[in-house]
Design a protein around this motif. Structure first.
Motif, PDB file in Angstrom:
ATOM      1  N   GLU A 121     -42.906  76.968  17.390  1.00 59.26           N
ATOM      2  CA  GLU A 121     -42.845  76.691  18.920  1.00 59.26           C
ATOM      3  C   GLU A 121     -42.843  75.206  19.440  1.00 59.26           C
ATOM      4  N   ARG A 122     -41.999  74.631  20.148  1.00 62.78           N
ATOM      5  CA  ARG A 122     -41.821  73.251  20.774  1.00 62.78           C
ATOM      6  C   ARG A 122     -42.044  72.239  19.840  1.00 62.78           C
ATOM      7  N   LEU A 123     -41.730  72.222  18.360  1.00 65.16           N
ATOM      8  CA  LEU A 123     -41.667  71.174  17.472  1.00 65.16           C
ATOM      9  C   LEU A 123     -40.017  71.286  16.918  1.00 65.16           C
ATOM     10  N   ARG A 164     -40.146  65.784  17.055  1.00 73.21           N
ATOM     11  CA  ARG A 164     -40.346  65.814  18.280  1.00 73.21           C
ATOM     12  C   ARG A 164     -41.064  67.012  18.794  1.00 73.21           C
ATOM     13  N   TYR A 165     -42.303  66.711  19.539  1.00 74.04           N
ATOM     14  CA  TYR A 165     -43.097  67.900  20.017  1.00 74.04           C
ATOM     15  C   TYR A 165     -42.981  67.914  21.559  1.00 74.04           C
ATOM     16  N   TYR A 166     -42.487  69.099  22.132  1.00 72.88           N
ATOM     17  CA  TYR A 166     -42.340  69.253  23.479  1.00 72.88           C
ATOM     18  C   TYR A 166     -43.509  69.674  24.249  1.00 72.88           C
ATOM     19  N   VAL A 167     -43.991  68.541  25.051  1.00 77.19           N
ATOM     20  CA  VAL A 167     -45.162  68.931  25.872  1.00 77.19           C
ATOM     21  C   VAL A 167     -44.869  69.830  27.180  1.00 77.19           C
ATOM     22  N   VAL A 168     -43.638  69.446  27.646  1.00 80.31           N
ATOM     23  CA  VAL A 168     -43.022  70.415  28.569  1.00 80.31           C
ATOM     24  C   VAL A 168     -41.581  70.504  27.960  1.00 80.31           C
ATOM     25  N   PRO A 169     -40.811  71.548  28.802  1.00 80.64           N
ATOM     26  CA  PRO A 169     -39.320  72.048  28.126  1.00 80.64           C
ATOM     27  C   PRO A 169     -38.402  70.612  28.237  1.00 80.64           C
ATOM     28  N   GLN A 170     -38.736  69.658  29.236  1.00 80.87           N
ATOM     29  CA  GLN A 170     -37.769  68.348  29.300  1.00 80.87           C
ATOM     30  C   GLN A 170     -38.363  67.434  28.333  1.00 80.87           C
TER      31      GLN A 170
END
Length: 192
Positions: A121-123, A164-170
């Motif tokens: 998730e998020r990566l 890329r690691y998404y800290v928040v969705p955008q």
């Protein structure tokens, strides 16, 4: 005997719970068809022939997702435009002549093809190639002593991997390894 069966049941329940949470966590793909991601970063080290670095590598890129669900729901392909910049200085000494110096501003313009796969998730993990050209602006000081002084620029190809690691969705932070304008780049990405 009953205690062994209970332990096996607890272990099976825990394994199913973890598998369910993992499947639920991966429900949103980090990069897919139609996504646009703009990135900017600063690098360390460079494969460009610029001598001693004066301005560290700077990277700006924009990526567009062209293929979604390549192998499964977490794989995709993107294409992007890439601009890199680095500046350096070289000095040449030859007795009894004067010192000859070059100040080199080097721009890398290219297109990239990238394969993405989301493992967790998020990566967003990815790998790809860059094809482009290096344009160099050289200022010279002193006198070159033999024939033509060194020239720079030309075709450049790069192989890279990154995440890329998404800290928040955008909004994401990213790191990338390659052989282009920088060996290692850190930066931020915005999904629009």
């Amino acid at each position: 005997m009953e205690m062994n069966g209970m332990k096996k049941g607890i272990i099976l329940f825990a394994a199913l719970l973890v598998a369910g949470m993992t499947a639920e966590a991966q429900t949103q793909n980090t990069f897919g068809g139609g996504d646009i991601v703009l990135s900017a970063g600063i690098g360390a080290g460079t494969a460009l022939n610029i001598g001693n670095t004066v301005v560290p590598p700077i990277v700006i890129q924009g990526e567009y997702g062209i293929v979604d669900n390549l192998f499964d729901a977490y794989s995709s392909i993107g294409v992007s435009g890439y601009i890199g910049f680095a500046a350096g200085r070289k000095s040449f000494y030859y007795y009894p002549y004067d010192t000859y110096r070059q100040k080199i501003n080097s721009f890398l313009l290219g297109v990239r093809g990238t394969f993405h796969y989301q493992f967790v998730e998020r990566l967003d993990t990815y790998a790809g190639i860059t094809l482009g050209g290096e344009i160099a602006n050289v200022r010279e000081e002193g006198r070159w002593w033999n024939g033509q002084p060194p020239r720079y620029g030309g075709f450049l190809a790069d192989v890279f991997i990154g995440a890329r690691y998404y800290v928040v969705p955008q909004l994401a932070v990213y790191g990338e390894l390659g052989f282009g304008v920088a060996y290692f780049t850190l930066g931020v990405s915005f999904k629009i």
